[in-house]
Design an enzyme around this catalytic site. Sequence first.
Site, PDB file in Angstrom:
ATOM      1  N   TYR A   2      -0.663   5.309  12.280  1.00  0.00           N
ATOM      2  CA  TYR A   2       0.533   6.128  12.093  1.00  0.00           C
ATOM      3  C   TYR A   2       0.358   7.415  12.899  1.00  0.00           C
ATOM      4  O   TYR A   2      -0.539   8.213  12.602  1.00  0.00           O
ATOM      5  CB  TYR A   2       0.744   6.444  10.614  1.00  0.00           C
TER       6      TYR A   2
ATOM      7  N   ASP B 227      10.636  21.683   0.746  1.00  0.00           N
ATOM      8  CA  ASP B 227      10.781  22.808  -0.178  1.00  0.00           C
ATOM      9  C   ASP B 227      11.521  23.902   0.594  1.00  0.00           C
ATOM     10  O   ASP B 227      10.918  24.670   1.334  1.00  0.00           O
ATOM     11  CB  ASP B 227       9.395  23.271  -0.630  1.00  0.00           C
TER      12      ASP B 227
ATOM     13  N   GLU C   9      -2.845   6.372  -1.956  1.00  0.00           N
ATOM     14  CA  GLU C   9      -3.979   5.495  -2.266  1.00  0.00           C
ATOM     15  C   GLU C   9      -5.143   5.646  -1.288  1.00  0.00           C
ATOM     16  O   GLU C   9      -6.280   5.311  -1.632  1.00  0.00           O
ATOM     17  CB  GLU C   9      -3.506   4.042  -2.305  1.00  0.00           C
TER      18      GLU C   9
ATOM     19  N   ALA D  17      -3.490  10.450   4.051  1.00  0.00           N
ATOM     20  CA  ALA D  17      -3.253  10.647   5.484  1.00  0.00           C
ATOM     21  C   ALA D  17      -4.280  11.592   6.083  1.00  0.00           C
ATOM     22  O   ALA D  17      -4.523  11.565   7.290  1.00  0.00           O
ATOM     23  CB  ALA D  17      -1.840  11.195   5.715  1.00  0.00           C
ATOM     24  N   GLY D  18      -4.888  12.431   5.239  1.00  0.00           N
ATOM     25  CA  GLY D  18      -5.950  13.308   5.718  1.00  0.00           C
ATOM     26  C   GLY D  18      -7.280  12.602   5.802  1.00  0.00           C
ATOM     27  O   GLY D  18      -7.970  12.657   6.821  1.00  0.00           O
TER      28      GLY D  18
ATOM     29  N   ALA E 167       0.822  -1.210   0.000  1.00  0.00           N
ATOM     30  CA  ALA E 167       0.000   0.000   0.000  1.00  0.00           C
ATOM     31  C   ALA E 167       0.858   1.263   0.000  1.00  0.00           C
ATOM     32  O   ALA E 167       1.767   1.413   0.809  1.00  0.00           O
ATOM     33  CB  ALA E 167      -0.920  -0.003   1.215  1.00  0.00           C
TER      34      ALA E 167
ATOM     35  N   ASP F 295       0.083   4.305   1.157  1.00  0.00           N
ATOM     36  CA  ASP F 295      -1.044   4.765   1.969  1.00  0.00           C
ATOM     37  C   ASP F 295      -1.408   6.228   1.741  1.00  0.00           C
ATOM     38  O   ASP F 295      -2.586   6.589   1.790  1.00  0.00           O
ATOM     39  CB  ASP F 295      -0.748   4.531   3.448  1.00  0.00           C
ATOM     40  N   ILE F 296      -0.420   7.090   1.530  1.00  0.00           N
ATOM     41  CA  ILE F 296      -0.724   8.509   1.347  1.00  0.00           C
ATOM     42  C   ILE F 296      -1.365   8.747  -0.013  1.00  0.00           C
ATOM     43  O   ILE F 296      -2.341   9.488  -0.138  1.00  0.00           O
ATOM     44  CB  ILE F 296       0.549   9.357   1.546  1.00  0.00           C
TER      45      ILE F 296
ATOM     46  N   TYR G  98      -3.042  -0.605  10.532  1.00  0.00           N
ATOM     47  CA  TYR G  98      -1.957   0.161  11.156  1.00  0.00           C
ATOM     48  C   TYR G  98      -2.404   1.563  11.544  1.00  0.00           C
ATOM     49  O   TYR G  98      -3.198   2.191  10.847  1.00  0.00           O
ATOM     50  CB  TYR G  98      -0.763   0.285  10.199  1.00  0.00           C
TER      51      TYR G  98
ATOM     52  N   ASP H 141      16.145  27.092  -6.918  1.00  0.00           N
ATOM     53  CA  ASP H 141      15.020  26.599  -6.126  1.00  0.00           C
ATOM     54  C   ASP H 141      14.925  25.094  -6.324  1.00  0.00           C
ATOM     55  O   ASP H 141      14.782  24.613  -7.453  1.00  0.00           O
ATOM     56  CB  ASP H 141      13.719  27.283  -6.543  1.00  0.00           C
TER      57      ASP H 141
END
Length: 692
Positions: A407, A465, A322, A325-326, A317, A319-320, A405, A613
């Site tokens: 996180y 960034d 697919e 995290a939100g 997975a 996970d972020i 899981y 940058d």
Amino acid sequence: MERLRQIASQATAASAAPARPAHPLDPLSTAEIKAATNTVKSYFAGKKISFNTVTLREPARKAYIQWKEQGGPLPPRLAYYVILEAGKPGVKEGLVDLASLSVIETRALETVQPILTVEDLCSTEEVIRNDPAVIEQCVLSGIPANEMHKVYCDPWTIGYDERWGTGKRLQQALVYYRSDEDDSQYSHPLDFCPIVDTEEKKVIFIDIPNRRRKVSKHKHANFYPKHMIEKVGAMRPEAPPINVTQPEGVSFKMTGNVMEWSNFKFHIGFNYREGIVLSDVSYNDHGNVRPIFHRISLSEMIVPYGSPEFPHQRKHALDIGEYGAGYMTNPLSLGCDCKGVIHYLDAHFSDRAGDPITVKNAVCIHEEDDGLLFKHSDFRDNFATSLVTRATKLVVSQIFTAANYEYCLYWVFMQDGAIRLDIRLTGILNTYILGDDEEAGPWGTRVYPNVNAHNHQHLFSLRIDPRIDGDGNSAAACDAKSSPYPLGSPENMYGNAFYSEKTTFKTVKDSLTNYESATGRSWDIFNPNKVNPYSGKPPSYKLVSTQCPPLLAKEGSLVAKRAPWASHSVNVVPYKDNRLYPSGDHVPQWSGDGVRGMREWIGDGSENIDNTDILFFHTFGITHFPAPEDFPLMPAEPITLMLRPRHFFTENPGLDIQPSYAMTTSEAKRAVHKETKDKTSRLAFEGSCCGK
């Protein structure tokens, strides 16, 4: 039809635009989400659509800096949307201008699938429970047909399966059995895997192994207090409470989503995919406000499992990309998930119908004692001369659940100017059934009777960034090296010389580096246009990260292709506004083929990344070989990394923190009596604490 769309869009625009938040990086409000979805519905009038994503399209970096630092115009307020249209392949994505309430951009992507939402996952269990073929497989596994209400599943993205490609929006259902609704299903996995069409809400196939295994007859491995009392007779005596009090209140200041704390100032954002986003991070260095980072977030992760048997190769997975995290974030509880004096931020998303939904207390903000910041005592007067300063840290955190899981993400700001990311992995191991006469090894561990927990990795991609002291940044690898000169030579007479070798990356290819424990490798992000007046070196923030296991899947494997960022600890590429997600914008069911994400950004590796940058991507994590101590509920496993100032300040930036105790040599000679600031600490077994 196009004319009808224009009329509908103009009608929507005629209604009042939602109130604009104070800061251009603030997440969309519920009113903005509703306005955006209404605008999209009007634009696609007559079509059956459902919403997958509605989120802020952040201002371009240049436009934001011009507004913030140069008096430029306020950047436009835009909402990015992803929708599904019934009967049509792929997705449509675009932008809504929230001032004019008009769709200003839209495009159809027919060969991708969008992120899975909580709504998508919640429907899967009922689908499999009512499918005749799944019921048949449950009966073959030893579960009566009238006990399908005791069958549960963890809906996973299918990863990629060449049998279907991207033609259908699919999930794989990892199936389990509970004898009671309070049981932990992970001690009773089943051996087959239904494939579910998310949009059609039906099972389209069932993967069945060559060797069949009956459901375990062993008692469920449960972990709630009532179960532990049954197992061991009683819980441990409750420990006396450790209370966190701040009678004078907190020392941080929040203005909307803008945080000010101990010379730091930054914006806290939150979106469906990355969760917490830290932007416009600066430090007030005695009146000189110095930019450090424009934006920091976790941009991707992958959890590849190590069993080569079909269909476990699909268990990797991202996970972020697919799940988000939100989208998967938990509402946090006072005194449990966060302890102390807490400030919370809510998160707002759109459901499939286009209505706003809110996750209360999605982000926790609080302060914690962090031990000693620094200390020195002088032995010459029996340590009477002493300076002791304790540290306070600011923690911005969230917890998200991806199937089994948890996180726990903690962004930690420290009074010495450092920023730390702490991750704690907990929850429950993903499990598969073992036959009575089967061995788990070498690809897993028998953690309970008939339960195999497969080896796996958790690899994260940190996106940085940087704006270290302004624009035009560079990056370098730093390695501890022994002197090249031999023992007895004039340059190294005694053989004890060593130094830090700093290798500045000139091109993208130079930056593709891995952690080296033998040299204690770290990485500097620095401004080559500035010089520290004392050291003569450029101001930098050093990435100190030692938990950087290599991706163990072979080059060319499905896992390696779908995570093109994970083959190196560091990838540095030239900045572009749309370079957010290193596995691409739409991750589910991507085969890993083609040029996108990090593979596209690296290109032939020849682009310049020196004094420009840049985007700095860091891969870190752990490799997990399960053990019985990890089951049935895993104790939190820590991962940490730090960004710490080097040659950024002219002295320890924490010296102006009020000390806990300070006695100079002259005061010690005069026997001046001083007490510590702390009036609450005491001896554990007698009296009160001493004056020092």
